[in-house]
Design a protein around this motif. Sequence first.
Motif, PDB file in Angstrom:
ATOM      1  N   VAL A 177       7.507  85.259 -73.462  1.00  0.00           N
ATOM      2  CA  VAL A 177       7.865  85.066 -74.867  1.00  0.00           C
ATOM      3  C   VAL A 177       8.843  83.907 -75.003  1.00  0.00           C
ATOM      4  CG1 VAL A 177       8.901  86.148 -76.886  1.00  0.00           C
ATOM      5  CG2 VAL A 177       7.449  87.493 -75.374  1.00  0.00           C
ATOM      6  N   ASP A 178       9.792  83.813 -74.084  1.00  0.00           N
ATOM      7  CA  ASP A 178      10.735  82.686 -74.105  1.00  0.00           C
ATOM      8  C   ASP A 178      10.002  81.362 -73.971  1.00  0.00           C
ATOM      9  OD1 ASP A 178      12.953  84.263 -74.428  1.00  0.00           O
ATOM     10  OD2 ASP A 178      13.406  84.394 -72.298  1.00  0.00           O
ATOM     11  N   ARG A 179       9.025  81.320 -73.052  1.00  0.00           N
ATOM     12  CA  ARG A 179       8.274  80.074 -72.871  1.00  0.00           C
ATOM     13  C   ARG A 179       7.484  79.720 -74.131  1.00  0.00           C
ATOM     14  NH1 ARG A 179       7.773  81.735 -67.343  1.00  0.00           N
ATOM     15  NH2 ARG A 179       5.915  82.970 -67.812  1.00  0.00           N
ATOM     16  N   LEU A 180       6.898  80.734 -74.780  1.00  0.00           N
ATOM     17  CA  LEU A 180       6.155  80.472 -76.014  1.00  0.00           C
ATOM     18  C   LEU A 180       7.085  79.918 -77.091  1.00  0.00           C
ATOM     19  CD1 LEU A 180       3.689  80.665 -77.848  1.00  0.00           C
ATOM     20  CD2 LEU A 180       4.292  83.049 -78.305  1.00  0.00           C
ATOM     21  N   ALA A 185       7.945  76.376 -76.302  1.00  0.00           N
ATOM     22  CA  ALA A 185       6.829  75.458 -76.560  1.00  0.00           C
ATOM     23  C   ALA A 185       6.687  75.182 -78.048  1.00  0.00           C
ATOM     24  CB  ALA A 185       5.534  76.048 -75.999  1.00  0.00           C
ATOM     25  N   VAL A 186       6.906  76.213 -78.869  1.00  0.00           N
ATOM     26  CA  VAL A 186       6.794  76.020 -80.313  1.00  0.00           C
ATOM     27  C   VAL A 186       7.888  75.088 -80.814  1.00  0.00           C
ATOM     28  CG1 VAL A 186       6.994  77.198 -82.532  1.00  0.00           C
ATOM     29  CG2 VAL A 186       5.614  78.197 -80.710  1.00  0.00           C
ATOM     30  N   HIS A 187       9.099  75.268 -80.305  1.00  0.00           N
ATOM     31  CA  HIS A 187      10.182  74.366 -80.722  1.00  0.00           C
ATOM     32  C   HIS A 187       9.934  72.948 -80.201  1.00  0.00           C
ATOM     33  CE1 HIS A 187      12.934  77.107 -82.748  1.00  0.00           C
ATOM     34  NE2 HIS A 187      12.597  78.028 -81.855  1.00  0.00           N
ATOM     35  N   LEU A 237       6.975  71.656 -79.899  1.00  0.00           N
ATOM     36  CA  LEU A 237       5.966  71.152 -80.832  1.00  0.00           C
ATOM     37  C   LEU A 237       6.599  70.732 -82.138  1.00  0.00           C
ATOM     38  CD1 LEU A 237       2.998  70.738 -81.696  1.00  0.00           C
ATOM     39  CD2 LEU A 237       2.948  73.155 -82.349  1.00  0.00           C
ATOM     40  N   SER A 238       7.548  71.523 -82.602  1.00  0.00           N
ATOM     41  CA  SER A 238       8.220  71.202 -83.853  1.00  0.00           C
ATOM     42  C   SER A 238       8.929  69.856 -83.772  1.00  0.00           C
ATOM     43  CB  SER A 238       9.221  72.307 -84.190  1.00  0.00           C
ATOM     44  OG  SER A 238       9.916  72.006 -85.379  1.00  0.00           O
ATOM     45  N   LEU A 239       9.622  69.617 -82.655  1.00  0.00           N
ATOM     46  CA  LEU A 239      10.299  68.324 -82.504  1.00  0.00           C
ATOM     47  C   LEU A 239       9.301  67.184 -82.348  1.00  0.00           C
ATOM     48  CD1 LEU A 239      13.387  69.054 -80.252  1.00  0.00           C
ATOM     49  CD2 LEU A 239      13.386  68.185 -82.579  1.00  0.00           C
ATOM     50  N   ALA A 240       8.234  67.454 -81.578  1.00  0.00           N
ATOM     51  CA  ALA A 240       7.232  66.398 -81.367  1.00  0.00           C
ATOM     52  C   ALA A 240       6.587  65.994 -82.684  1.00  0.00           C
ATOM     53  CB  ALA A 240       6.174  66.879 -80.382  1.00  0.00           C
ATOM     54  N   LEU A 241       6.372  66.949 -83.581  1.00  0.00           N
ATOM     55  CA  LEU A 241       5.711  66.652 -84.846  1.00  0.00           C
ATOM     56  C   LEU A 241       6.628  65.929 -85.816  1.00  0.00           C
ATOM     57  CD1 LEU A 241       3.602  69.882 -85.403  1.00  0.00           C
ATOM     58  CD2 LEU A 241       2.788  67.598 -84.857  1.00  0.00           C
ATOM     59  N   GLN A 242       7.888  65.786 -85.436  1.00  0.00           N
ATOM     60  CA  GLN A 242       8.745  64.975 -86.282  1.00  0.00           C
ATOM     61  C   GLN A 242       8.290  63.518 -86.313  1.00  0.00           C
ATOM     62  OE1 GLN A 242      12.811  65.463 -85.150  1.00  0.00           O
ATOM     63  NE2 GLN A 242      12.909  67.611 -85.766  1.00  0.00           N
ATOM     64  N   SER A 243       7.468  63.167 -85.327  1.00  0.00           N
ATOM     65  CA  SER A 243       6.920  61.801 -85.349  1.00  0.00           C
ATOM     66  C   SER A 243       6.017  61.585 -86.553  1.00  0.00           C
ATOM     67  CB  SER A 243       6.135  61.527 -84.063  1.00  0.00           C
ATOM     68  OG  SER A 243       5.046  62.427 -83.946  1.00  0.00           O
ATOM     69  N   GLN A 244       5.608  62.670 -87.230  1.00  0.00           N
ATOM     70  CA  GLN A 244       4.818  62.520 -88.449  1.00  0.00           C
ATOM     71  C   GLN A 244       5.587  61.719 -89.487  1.00  0.00           C
ATOM     72  OE1 GLN A 244       1.650  63.550 -89.349  1.00  0.00           O
ATOM     73  NE2 GLN A 244       1.333  64.013 -87.181  1.00  0.00           N
TER      74      GLN A 244
END
Length: 781
Positions: free
Chosen positions: A198-201, A204-206, A208-215
């Motif tokens: 659960v910690d790894r999930l 990973a979601v956080h 993804l959230s930071l990576a999508l800031q490139s939007q």
Amino acid sequence: MDIRAMLLAAFEAEHREHLGAIRAALAAARAGAAPDWNDVFRRAHSLKGAARAVDLPAVEDIAHRLETLFDRIVEGAQPLDRAAEAAVTLALDRIEGMVAALAEVPEPALPQDAAAALDRCLSGSPAAAQPSAETAPAQRPAAAPRPAATEVTPAPRPAEAPHPPSAETVPAPRPAEAPRAEPAEAAPAVLRVAGEDVDRLSRAVHDLSLALQSQDEIGGAVAALESGGRALRRTADALRERAGEVSTLSRRLREAGDPGAAALDAALDLLRRLDGEVRAMVRGASGLARTQHRAAGTVEVAVRRLREDADRLLLVPAETVFGGYGRMVREIAREAGLPVEVRLEGLDRPVDRVLLQALKDPVLHLMRNAVSHGAEPPEARRARGKPEALTITLSVSLRGGDLVLSVRDDGRGPDIPRIVETARRQGLIPPEARPSTREALRLVFAPGFSTAERVDRLAGRGVGLSVVAEAVAALRGRARLRRAEPWGAEVIVTVPVSAARRPLLLVEAAGRIYALPGSATARLLRLAPSDLVPVSGLPHARVALDGREVSVPVVPLAALLGGPAALPVEDGRVRAVLVRNGADLCAVAVDRLLDVRPSLVGPPPPIGGDPGLVSGTVLLADESPALVLDPAGLVARSAEAGGRLAALPAPAARSARRRTPTILVVDDSITTRTLEKSILEAEGYRVFVCVDGQDGLDRLRRDGAQVDLVVADVEMPRLDGFGLLRAIKEDPDLTRLPVILMTSRGDPADIRRGLDLGADAYITKQKFDQRELLDTIGQLL
């Protein structure tokens, strides 16, 4: 996971459900209600079968005795008197204890006290000696013989397979039994997932959230493309207006037979084609901008929901941590000869498991404290109209953004005069002070405070409530003691749920790792030197944020922390984090962007942290601490950096030295010596560390020729800093070695003593500044 491990995991959840139902029935009976004893009987029977399925004969044996007792109660052959209730409570506690200890004791022995207590209850009826075939446990030919019961020995019967149950394991129908209503809807399916998964999930979601800031960056580029297209279209419109003049000129040239007319006609064709292509490109750019905006909004909503759902998976029922506390407190009370009833309320509340683990010891301290300070003689309780048994209630609730834990007892309550007297004796308040009731109740959380008359297993050590206060303060919460109504005392602990874990961005600057709150991280930037322009003496960059371009200062994180002032550049780029504090922004340049992880944030360290920039500490994967930086402090400090930043001295070149100096750090605190080691290594020194004065002296006698300076704490086990300093100065081979003493004790007498013994410098941790330490070392070397 093997099949037995899977069965045990299922049994662990099932046995809690059965024990909880039986305890609820006992509590209802005590309150004068009429429990469903048929359901209680079936619970014991199911528990016995489940224990047999996972091959736990001791649990099965106790469950069988419970089943027999409840069978008698259902038939009206035996009442649930005080002795029977005590025997059942003890048996349930022993079962819970055996299951909780399976990792250490995979084959628990039969608890003789629980078996004997149940047998004494069963011995009053002739049927006790010959339990029916429906309720007798299966005999295991290969198992070791069970110890003989004191008065009742269950008759063996042939072995049977655990699945499916044979006719002998099903209790006979009872005419008086009312049919149980089926639940209105099925309970949700429950899956067991490892906490690490659960910690790894969540991590990973956080990520993804930071990576999508490139939007945001992509959106800005698309918006710029659309804007450029509109400008190009305006130019094309101006050319189209001039095309009429060119067409007239071409007609005149053709009429005059001038061959230049053909060239003008070809240019007009190209201009018309260009106009069409520009219009198509502008339409495409506008459509792309609309599509990107819609897609970015959809992705943002989806990621936010995914992040919320992932964070929700980190929540577990409070019972997973506090469920066994009733058994533990009853066991403590039994050993002290005290009758205690424990009530656990609200344990179905979902709470972050890391927060629950952080509160595990403090809550147990509170419950032990309730037993030791709330217990009264039975005659005193009866005289006041109380039940003979002390009642302790642990309740868990969520109020707004806070987790609220309450430990309440109906005992004697706080003794205010005694608290005030103890506080005066310990010097916590002046002799003439007359504190109010509320002020007096706050005194009990002071370190070392205790009103107990003697030291025993329950009380008198003065650590219980101070442990609570320290743990709760580390979680940014508060604890308070108050009188309970109509009797007793209550300690209420309130902790913000957000204290459980916070998403943190880990970065590296000047060789050290720092953490930035994920909520304050607006963008991750990779800037080319050409992207930076000087504004008031400070580099600025224009970045796209929330659909607009903003100009933000770019400041080296190391410079804000007192380190090198140069912008770190790698592969021709400056890596920076755009930090947001309300409407204010700054970009802090770092050496590396490392990781994003949700972590529990503790209090700031005693040394090594600038109060204006550091808000806490977090433990990394290797158990070393990292400072958590405060976004408000970073933004404020960056605004003050203009005009000063360029004047910061460049780090001294170490290449001119014959060799890298070596410093020995001696401190018994792992946090302190790790922070000191990080500071010194970032400055270019080689560092040895030792855990106390004796360890440091042994290292010096072995490798003293390699050490150029010693930084030592004063208060250490085995050999303190003063003793280490004395030994160094008395050793002819070490006497010239510079020694800096560092301690939380700022008493002038202590400072004078250290300097008299030959210390070259004395630094107090309360006023610690890493530049002062580095400058002092530079002067001594």
